[in-house]
Design a protein around this motif. Structure first.
Motif, PDB file in Angstrom:
ATOM      1  N   PRO A 295       5.270   5.800   6.204  1.00 47.37           N
ATOM      2  CA  PRO A 295       4.582   6.590   7.472  1.00 47.37           C
ATOM      3  C   PRO A 295       5.838   6.493   8.856  1.00 47.37           C
TER       4      PRO A 295
ATOM      5  N   THR B 170       2.338   1.513  -3.224  1.00 45.10           N
ATOM      6  CA  THR B 170       1.222   2.444  -4.396  1.00 45.10           C
ATOM      7  C   THR B 170       1.076   3.499  -4.035  1.00 45.10           C
ATOM      8  N   ALA B 171       1.369   4.212  -3.124  1.00 45.50           N
ATOM      9  CA  ALA B 171       0.903   5.672  -2.463  1.00 45.50           C
ATOM     10  C   ALA B 171       1.679   6.393  -2.914  1.00 45.50           C
ATOM     11  N   ALA B 172       3.021   5.981  -2.660  1.00 41.64           N
ATOM     12  CA  ALA B 172       4.590   6.430  -3.211  1.00 41.64           C
ATOM     13  C   ALA B 172       3.809   7.062  -4.848  1.00 41.64           C
ATOM     14  N   GLY B 173       2.672   6.220  -5.255  1.00 39.70           N
ATOM     15  CA  GLY B 173       2.847   6.557  -7.359  1.00 39.70           C
ATOM     16  C   GLY B 173       3.648   5.207  -7.802  1.00 39.70           C
TER      17      GLY B 173
ATOM     18  N   THR C 152       7.816   8.338   1.696  1.00 38.76           N
ATOM     19  CA  THR C 152       6.483   7.834   1.506  1.00 38.76           C
ATOM     20  C   THR C 152       5.992   7.442   2.849  1.00 38.76           C
TER      21      THR C 152
ATOM     22  N   ARG D 146      11.313   9.501  -3.214  1.00 36.20           N
ATOM     23  CA  ARG D 146       9.594   9.406  -2.900  1.00 36.20           C
ATOM     24  C   ARG D 146       9.556   8.268  -2.070  1.00 36.20           C
TER      25      ARG D 146
ATOM     26  N   ASP E 147       0.875  -1.302   0.070  1.00 40.20           N
ATOM     27  CA  ASP E 147       0.403   0.043  -0.256  1.00 40.20           C
ATOM     28  C   ASP E 147       0.957   0.807   0.123  1.00 40.20           C
ATOM     29  N   THR E 148       1.534   1.573   1.217  1.00 37.60           N
ATOM     30  CA  THR E 148       3.029   2.220   0.737  1.00 37.60           C
ATOM     31  C   THR E 148       3.318   2.313  -0.504  1.00 37.60           C
TER      32      THR E 148
END
Length: 273
Positions: A267, A241-244, A265, A261, A238-239
């Motif tokens: 947490p 993916t959150a970083a694109g 990202t 990046r 998920d992280t």
């Protein structure tokens, strides 16, 4: 026939294989390196592993003063004796990995130069990287294969952890190749000269250097794996993916900026109470 005794200050010790010594002797190559360094008045130049002074003495002739870090005790006396005719040489007898380069700079950023022992090149590069804030630039002679890895871009077969870690903090420029014949004894591989210029701290953009290093190390630890699998236990999908970034991507496909990046990202864990 009697053997003539060595003159005072002469280099009499042969290169030591145990120390990875291959002494540079070709003056044309030395001149190209000195030209690339282009020392200017007032700069603090530090040479790693001066050996028999092939670069040391021409740099002293050009610059007048130099600090050199040499581990081989047998080279200290002849270096000191022969340097006297060229300029002011300050010798530090130590393993460069034990030298605090920031303390050595003493507030005046240093320019590092050296024909590095190939068996220690990566540790020396990472050691210098830890002191990047105290370094203006670096000009090193290394195994050509290592220089190719240092300067490689995403998608290259030799792009890896060394590429990302160095390029994140430095501008890396491969300058020119040097053949084995320029050394004594000649190594079995080609060499190359590389320039590294540390980036200004406020332009690097890495929030947590330790976290960034851990992610890069894990990502390339098993480079055939996708990021989802290679970073398992370090960063979740998920992280990523959150970083694109597609978790199915492999590390060698990511640019340095992608790794930065991704690391930023992740947490931040709350501090322990």
């Amino acid at each position: 026939m009697s053997r003539h005794p060595p003159r005072p200050g002469a280099f009499t010790e042969p290169p030591k294989k145990s120390l990875g010594q291959n002494f540079l002797h070709e003056r044309g190559v030395v001149d190209r390196i000195v030209l690339a360094i282009a020392p200017r008045p007032g700069e603090h130049i530090v040479e790693i592993g001066p050996g028999q002074g092939a670069m040391t003495f021409p740099l002293l002739d050009r610059h007048g003063a130099l600090t050199a870090i040499e581990f081989d005790r047998d080279l200290l006396e002849p270096l000191t004796a022969q340097a006297a005719a060229h300029g002011a040489l300050t010798l530090v007898h130590a393993n460069v990995l034990d030298v605090d380069l920031t303390a050595l700079a003493a507030g005046t950023p240093i320019r590092l130069v050296g024909n590095l022992p190939y068996n220690l090149s990566s540790p020396i590069l990472f050691h210098a990287l830890a002191h990047a804030a105290a370094i203006v630039d670096m000009h090193f002679m290394l195994q050509k294969e290592v220089v190719e890895r240092m300067a490689a871009g995403p998608g290259s077969k030799v792009y890896g952890r060394l590429s990302v870690m160095l390029q994140a903090y430095c501008e890396v420029t491969a300058l020119f190749t040097v053949g084995p014949g320029a050394f004594r004894p000649p190594p079995k591989v080609d060499s190359a000269v590389v320039r590294l210029r540390p980036r200004a701290a406020d332009t690097v953009g890495i929030d947590d250097p330790a976290r960034f290093a851990a992610i890069v190390r894990a990502a390339f630890g098993q480079r055939r794996k996708t990021l989802r699998n290679a970073l398992g236990g370090v960063v979740d999908a998920d992280t990523i993916t959150a970083a694109g970034i597609d978790p199915q991507t492999r590390a060698e496909q990511l640019a340095v900026a992608d790794f930065v990046r991704l690391a930023n990202t992740v947490p931040v864990e709350p501090a322990a109470q």
